[in-house]
Design a protein around this motif. Structure first.
Motif, mmCIF file in Angstrom:
data_model
loop_
_atom_site.group_PDB
_atom_site.id
_atom_site.type_symbol
_atom_site.label_atom_id
_atom_site.label_comp_id
_atom_site.label_asym_id
_atom_site.label_seq_id
_atom_site.Cartn_x
_atom_site.Cartn_y
_atom_site.Cartn_z
ATOM 1 N N ASP A 228 -15.834 10.405 -5.767
ATOM 2 C CA ASP A 228 -15.437 9.126 -6.362
ATOM 3 C C ASP A 228 -14.508 8.364 -5.417
ATOM 4 O O ASP A 228 -14.659 7.152 -5.232
ATOM 5 N N LEU A 229 -13.570 9.054 -4.803
ATOM 6 C CA LEU A 229 -12.673 8.412 -3.843
ATOM 7 C C LEU A 229 -13.462 7.866 -2.658
ATOM 8 O O LEU A 229 -13.218 6.748 -2.193
ATOM 9 N N GLU B 40 -10.172 0.779 8.534
ATOM 10 C CA GLU B 40 -8.783 1.173 8.777
ATOM 11 C C GLU B 40 -7.898 0.817 7.582
ATOM 12 O O GLU B 40 -7.083 1.623 7.131
ATOM 13 N N GLU B 41 -8.070 -0.383 7.045
ATOM 14 C CA GLU B 41 -7.272 -0.829 5.900
ATOM 15 C C GLU B 41 -7.556 0.011 4.656
ATOM 16 O O GLU B 41 -6.626 0.435 3.959
ATOM 17 N N ALA B 42 -8.828 0.235 4.364
ATOM 18 C CA ALA B 42 -9.208 0.982 3.164
ATOM 19 C C ALA B 42 -8.722 2.423 3.236
ATOM 20 O O ALA B 42 -8.193 2.961 2.257
ATOM 21 N N LEU B 43 -8.899 3.060 4.380
ATOM 22 C CA LEU B 43 -8.451 4.446 4.522
ATOM 23 C C LEU B 43 -6.937 4.545 4.409
ATOM 24 O O LEU B 43 -6.413 5.470 3.774
ATOM 25 N N LEU C 117 -6.146 4.095 0.552
ATOM 26 C CA LEU C 117 -6.677 5.036 -0.436
ATOM 27 C C LEU C 117 -6.659 6.506 -0.014
ATOM 28 O O LEU C 117 -6.626 7.388 -0.876
ATOM 29 N N VAL C 118 -6.697 6.781 1.261
ATOM 30 C CA VAL C 118 -6.842 8.170 1.719
ATOM 31 C C VAL C 118 -5.613 8.650 2.475
ATOM 32 O O VAL C 118 -5.027 9.678 2.147
#
Length: 115
Positions: free
Chosen positions: A45-46, A88-91, A94-95
């Motif tokens: 899901d992530l 890069e922004e999303a990781l 969220l991660v």
């Protein structure tokens, strides 16, 4: 037909794998809050969330940097850069959350281990 060729990795699974490795290495306390039988679904899901965010941000970044009369090669290069920035922004959001104390010197494994 899928937009990917058969030898490409599904981005959702790539992001899920990256998240699982990162969390196991740098966020072990947070990982422990997720019951073991639910971890695969959690990271899938992530991974889906990251993939959706990357798609959205990449399109937004490309719209912001493109001009209607740009040559196709320039548009392709801008699209690649927009996607890299978006990933890069999303990781980061969220991660790659802040590392837990005591994990800073660890190295992220390159392969998953079975649990």
């Amino acid at each position: 037909m899928s937009p990917q060729t058969s030898n490409e990795v599904d981005p959702r699974m790539k992001y899920a794998s990256m998240a699982s490795r990162y969390w196991a290495t740098y966020l072990p306390s947070r990982l422990e809050t997720i019951p073991v039988p639910e971890r695969r679904a959690f990271f899938e899901d992530l991974g889906q969330q990251v993939a959706e965010m990357v798609d959205y941000l990449a399109a937004d970044n490309l719209r912001a940097s493109s001009r209607p009369h740009d040559p196709p090669e320039l548009t392709r290069r801008r699209a690649t850069m927009a996607r890299m920035r978006a990933e890069e922004e999303a990781l980061a959001e969220l991660v790659y959350l802040p590392k837990e104390q005591g994990t800073l010197s660890r190295e992220t494994p390159t392969t998953l281990t079975s649990e």
